[in-house]
Motif scaffolding. Structure first.
Motif, mmCIF file in Angstrom:
data_model
loop_
_atom_site.group_PDB
_atom_site.id
_atom_site.type_symbol
_atom_site.label_atom_id
_atom_site.label_comp_id
_atom_site.label_asym_id
_atom_site.label_seq_id
_atom_site.Cartn_x
_atom_site.Cartn_y
_atom_site.Cartn_z
ATOM 1 N N THR A 24 -48.953 -124.007 17.248
ATOM 2 C CA THR A 24 -47.972 -123.057 17.778
ATOM 3 C C THR A 24 -48.664 -121.845 18.416
ATOM 4 O O THR A 24 -48.149 -121.262 19.370
ATOM 5 N N PHE A 25 -49.813 -121.448 17.892
ATOM 6 C CA PHE A 25 -50.585 -120.374 18.519
ATOM 7 C C PHE A 25 -50.977 -120.754 19.944
ATOM 8 O O PHE A 25 -50.843 -119.955 20.875
ATOM 9 N N ALA A 26 -51.456 -121.974 20.119
ATOM 10 C CA ALA A 26 -51.910 -122.418 21.441
ATOM 11 C C ALA A 26 -50.761 -122.562 22.431
ATOM 12 O O ALA A 26 -50.978 -122.498 23.647
ATOM 13 N N VAL A 27 -49.537 -122.750 21.932
ATOM 14 C CA VAL A 27 -48.379 -122.899 22.823
ATOM 15 C C VAL A 27 -47.993 -121.580 23.481
ATOM 16 O O VAL A 27 -47.562 -121.549 24.636
ATOM 17 N N GLY A 28 -48.145 -120.453 22.762
ATOM 18 C CA GLY A 28 -47.663 -119.195 23.329
ATOM 19 C C GLY A 28 -48.533 -117.996 23.048
ATOM 20 O O GLY A 28 -49.005 -117.324 23.959
ATOM 21 N N ALA A 29 -48.767 -117.676 21.775
ATOM 22 C CA ALA A 29 -49.499 -116.466 21.417
ATOM 23 C C ALA A 29 -50.928 -116.475 21.930
ATOM 24 O O ALA A 29 -51.514 -115.410 22.160
ATOM 25 N N GLY A 30 -51.501 -117.661 22.140
ATOM 26 C CA GLY A 30 -52.848 -117.745 22.688
ATOM 27 C C GLY A 30 -52.909 -117.451 24.179
ATOM 28 O O GLY A 30 -53.568 -116.501 24.620
ATOM 29 N N PRO A 31 -52.198 -118.229 25.016
ATOM 30 C CA PRO A 31 -52.323 -118.053 26.467
ATOM 31 C C PRO A 31 -51.463 -116.963 27.082
ATOM 32 O O PRO A 31 -51.821 -116.404 28.117
ATOM 33 N N VAL A 32 -50.303 -116.641 26.497
ATOM 34 C CA VAL A 32 -49.343 -115.769 27.188
ATOM 35 C C VAL A 32 -49.819 -114.334 27.368
ATOM 36 O O VAL A 32 -49.678 -113.783 28.465
ATOM 37 N N PRO A 33 -50.380 -113.652 26.345
ATOM 38 C CA PRO A 33 -50.774 -112.263 26.580
ATOM 39 C C PRO A 33 -51.731 -112.077 27.748
ATOM 40 O O PRO A 33 -51.573 -111.161 28.555
ATOM 41 N N GLY A 34 -52.731 -112.943 27.861
ATOM 42 C CA GLY A 34 -53.681 -112.839 28.963
ATOM 43 C C GLY A 34 -53.058 -113.113 30.311
ATOM 44 O O GLY A 34 -53.542 -112.623 31.343
ATOM 45 N N LEU A 35 -51.977 -113.890 30.357
ATOM 46 C CA LEU A 35 -51.260 -114.149 31.604
ATOM 47 C C LEU A 35 -50.241 -113.063 31.888
ATOM 48 O O LEU A 35 -50.095 -112.598 33.027
ATOM 49 N N LEU A 36 -49.527 -112.625 30.851
ATOM 50 C CA LEU A 36 -48.423 -111.684 31.033
ATOM 51 C C LEU A 36 -48.902 -110.298 31.458
ATOM 52 O O LEU A 36 -48.262 -109.634 32.276
ATOM 53 N N LEU A 37 -50.028 -109.854 30.912
ATOM 54 C CA LEU A 37 -50.482 -108.501 31.207
ATOM 55 C C LEU A 37 -50.764 -108.265 32.687
ATOM 56 O O LEU A 37 -50.288 -107.275 33.258
ATOM 57 N N PRO A 38 -51.531 -109.119 33.369
ATOM 58 C CA PRO A 38 -51.724 -108.889 34.804
ATOM 59 C C PRO A 38 -50.416 -108.961 35.596
ATOM 60 O O PRO A 38 -50.328 -108.396 36.693
ATOM 61 N N GLU A 39 -49.406 -109.653 35.052
ATOM 62 C CA GLU A 39 -48.118 -109.733 35.741
ATOM 63 C C GLU A 39 -47.328 -108.439 35.624
ATOM 64 O O GLU A 39 -46.692 -108.003 36.588
ATOM 65 N N ILE A 40 -47.335 -107.806 34.449
ATOM 66 C CA ILE A 40 -46.483 -106.635 34.240
ATOM 67 C C ILE A 40 -47.195 -105.320 34.530
ATOM 68 O O ILE A 40 -46.537 -104.286 34.679
ATOM 69 N N LEU A 41 -48.537 -105.342 34.619
ATOM 70 C CA LEU A 41 -49.265 -104.103 34.895
ATOM 71 C C LEU A 41 -49.230 -103.807 36.387
ATOM 72 O O LEU A 41 -49.492 -104.694 37.206
ATOM 73 N N PRO A 42 -48.918 -102.567 36.780
ATOM 74 C CA PRO A 42 -48.888 -102.203 38.201
ATOM 75 C C PRO A 42 -50.247 -102.395 38.856
ATOM 76 O O PRO A 42 -51.295 -102.269 38.215
ATOM 77 N N SER A 43 -50.231 -102.688 40.152
ATOM 78 C CA SER A 43 -51.451 -103.009 40.882
ATOM 79 C C SER A 43 -52.492 -101.902 40.772
ATOM 80 O O SER A 43 -53.675 -102.173 40.615
ATOM 81 N N ARG A 44 -52.047 -100.657 40.833
ATOM 82 C CA ARG A 44 -52.984 -99.536 40.861
ATOM 83 C C ARG A 44 -53.811 -99.435 39.587
ATOM 84 O O ARG A 44 -54.993 -99.091 39.624
ATOM 85 N N ILE A 45 -53.221 -99.722 38.432
ATOM 86 C CA ILE A 45 -53.918 -99.568 37.158
ATOM 87 C C ILE A 45 -54.253 -100.911 36.523
ATOM 88 O O ILE A 45 -54.763 -100.952 35.407
ATOM 89 N N ARG A 46 -53.996 -102.010 37.212
ATOM 90 C CA ARG A 46 -54.062 -103.332 36.595
ATOM 91 C C ARG A 46 -55.417 -103.616 35.958
ATOM 92 O O ARG A 46 -55.503 -104.022 34.796
ATOM 93 N N ALA A 47 -56.499 -103.413 36.688
ATOM 94 C CA ALA A 47 -57.816 -103.772 36.176
ATOM 95 C C ALA A 47 -58.220 -102.889 35.005
ATOM 96 O O ALA A 47 -58.722 -103.373 33.981
ATOM 97 N N LYS A 48 -57.989 -101.572 35.127
ATOM 98 C CA LYS A 48 -58.389 -100.665 34.045
ATOM 99 C C LYS A 48 -57.527 -100.854 32.814
ATOM 100 O O LYS A 48 -58.009 -100.812 31.680
ATOM 101 N N ALA A 49 -56.237 -101.035 33.009
ATOM 102 C CA ALA A 49 -55.341 -101.245 31.874
ATOM 103 C C ALA A 49 -55.662 -102.559 31.173
ATOM 104 O O ALA A 49 -55.597 -102.642 29.931
ATOM 105 N N MET A 50 -56.007 -103.582 31.941
ATOM 106 C CA MET A 50 -56.390 -104.859 31.340
ATOM 107 C C MET A 50 -57.651 -104.690 30.497
ATOM 108 O O MET A 50 -57.763 -105.246 29.394
#
Length: 488
Positions: free
Chosen positions: A394-420
């Motif tokens: 169940t970790f591999a289904v969501g909690a593993g891959p989603v945070p690393g994918l979701l963050l670049p999606e929701i972080l604004p372009s200007r701060i994306r790299a530093k916030a990541m």
């Protein structure tokens, strides 16, 4: 680039180019919206897939180097003269993690300073040099120096990979591509375990294990020469013609104008301003940064690394070898990652994340029950092993891959790299302390109470996701950014 920019001719030239581009896309927007020029079908995934696959080599190396010392550690300690020194053995493992934390702190500045593509090449260099040092080490100091260099590369690479995959992927397959990172990490872990099998039978085989890792690192550095640069980074730098060219390579010529139009809609004219840590913590986008950092913290507080650590012990008590235990865990991890690959763009990130943490809480409940003494020895074994495999799955289904994918999606372009970079540093800090305290807490609290605590964190994650995470499935990065803009 972090100081206040002076009013140089190059700056005026860039702003003029940006303003000209905005004027052009505004003139074209009516035609695009009327369907005269805009292609309504999704761009082909075949254009972007090769570039994403190259980027996932970083994730493969991440998994490989995390697992490469597991089996050979005993042989390494004998050959390098620190056999029986548990502190030295711990340093061989933890030095890499400490360096990864340091690398993650600077990853955002590197990605924004030299671009995503060169950042990949830069992170491959310490991994090449570090693995070579480890493979030729004659002393403990040489091994630790090599592990430190490898850790620096591992700290820089994964955040850049998440950024790159999010920024070069078409919206309709971005979740699928993001899941490839988790699969590559899983394959790297499994490769390290498989390559390490002969280490007890062949003298010095552990050196081969390190030499093998130089091959994908070299491939990454060379292959990135032929990959696209992120059009988002190029646009931020005012290189509009180059951004259009890269969009054409990624999406096809019929989607270039609509992609550039989306970029112009999210541009707020403040890309040249410096981004400080205080802005990430207290600025207008601080809530988004808080969500990202909390997701990574809860990911680690769920006890995933503790479960991986304790898995061999549980299987060994039942008379199952550690190698077979690693195979079972690896199969569960890979199966869950494949499920995520299939469902990420169908069900969405929030759904997978929510039910993943729910399944992990249920799995922890099973393990807590198994260690409570209520169940018989025979039943306790099945509850414990079943709960462990369910947790990893169940970790591999969501909690593993989603945070690393979701963050670049929701972080604004200007701060994306530093916030990541900031969010990933939170990940490494919590990861370190969970690993540091696990055995002590296990002795003092017992497995029943400790697994109950981990399960409580999983329940907290379920509530947090439900209240704070937005669904990003099928939306462009610009649509997400506009939707999350704080009210002035």
């Amino acid at each position: 680039m972090w100081g206040h920019l002076s009013a140089s001719p190059s700056m005026y030239k860039r702003m003029t180019s940006r303003d000209s581009m905005n004027a052009d896309v505004e003139a074209d927007s009516d035609a695009l919206q009327n369907g005269v020029e805009k292609e309504m079908t999704n761009p082909s995934w075949k254009y972007s897939c090769p570039h994403v696959l190259v980027a996932t080599i970083v994730a493969f190396l991440f998994g490989y180097h995390l697992g490469v010392v597991n089996e050979p550690l005993e042989s390494i300690s004998v050959d390098l003269g620190f056999s029986g020194d548990t502190l030295a053995e711990g340093l061989v493992v933890s030095t890499c993690l400490a360096a990864a934390f340091a690398g993650s702190l600077i990853s955002g500045w590197i990605a924004d300073g030299v671009g995503r593509r060169r950042a990949f090449q830069l992170c491959s260099l310490p991994m090449l040099m570090g693995a070579s040092l480890c493979a030729t080490a004659k002393t403990l100091a040489g091994m630790l120096a090599g592990r430190f260099l490898v850790g620096l590369g591992l700290g820089v690479g994964p955040p850049v990979a998440s950024l790159y995959v999010a920024e070069v992927s078409p919206a309709h397959v971005r979740g699928t591509y993001g899941s490839l990172i988790q699969i590559a990490t899983c394959l790297g872990l499994m490769a390290a375990l498989v390559i390490g099998i002969p280490v007890k039978n062949i003298v010095g085989w552990w050196r081969v294990c390190f030499w093998v890792s130089t091959i994908p690192a070299a491939i990454l550095a060379l292959a990135m020469m032929f990959c696209v640069e992120s059009p988002h980074w190029l646009y931020k730098r005012g290189k509009l013609a180059e951004a259009e060219f890269e969009f054409e390579r990624l999406l096809g010529s019929s989607h270039v104008k609509s992609a550039m139009l989306e970029l112009s809609k999210s541009d707020r004219g403040d890309e040249t301003e410096s981004v400080k840590i205080s802005e990430l913590l207290n600025g207008r986008h601080s809530r988004v940064v808080f969500i990202g950092a909390t997701l990574f913290a809860l990911q680690q507080l769920s006890g995933i690394n503790a479960v991986f650590y304790f898995s061999s012990t549980v299987f060994r008590r039942a008379g199952v070898s550690s190698n077979l235990a690693n195979v079972f865990i690896g199969i569960a991890n890979l199966t869950g990652s494949i499920v995520a690959l299939v469902l990420m763009d169908k069900l969405g990130r929030k759904v997978l994340l929510h039910w993943s943490f729910f399944g992990m809480a249920l799995a922890m409940a099973l393990q807590a029950f198994a260690s409570s003494g209520i169940a018989s020895n025979y039943g306790a074994f099945y509850f414990s092993v079943g709960g462990m495999l369910l947790f990893v799955l169940t970790f591999a289904v969501g909690a593993g891959p989603v945070p690393g994918l979701l963050l670049p999606e929701i972080l604004p372009s200007r701060i994306r790299a530093k916030a990541m970079a900031f969010c990933m540093s939170v990940h490494w800090v919590v990861n370190f302390f969970v690993g540091l305290m696990f055995l002590r807490l296990l002795d003092q609290l017992g497995p029943h109470l400790l697994y109950s605590i981990f399960g409580t964190f999983c329940v907290m994650a379920v509530v947090f996701v439900k209240r704070n995470v937005m669904e990003t499935k099928g939306k462009s990065l610009q649509e997400i950014e506009i939707a999350l803009l704080p009210q002035e």
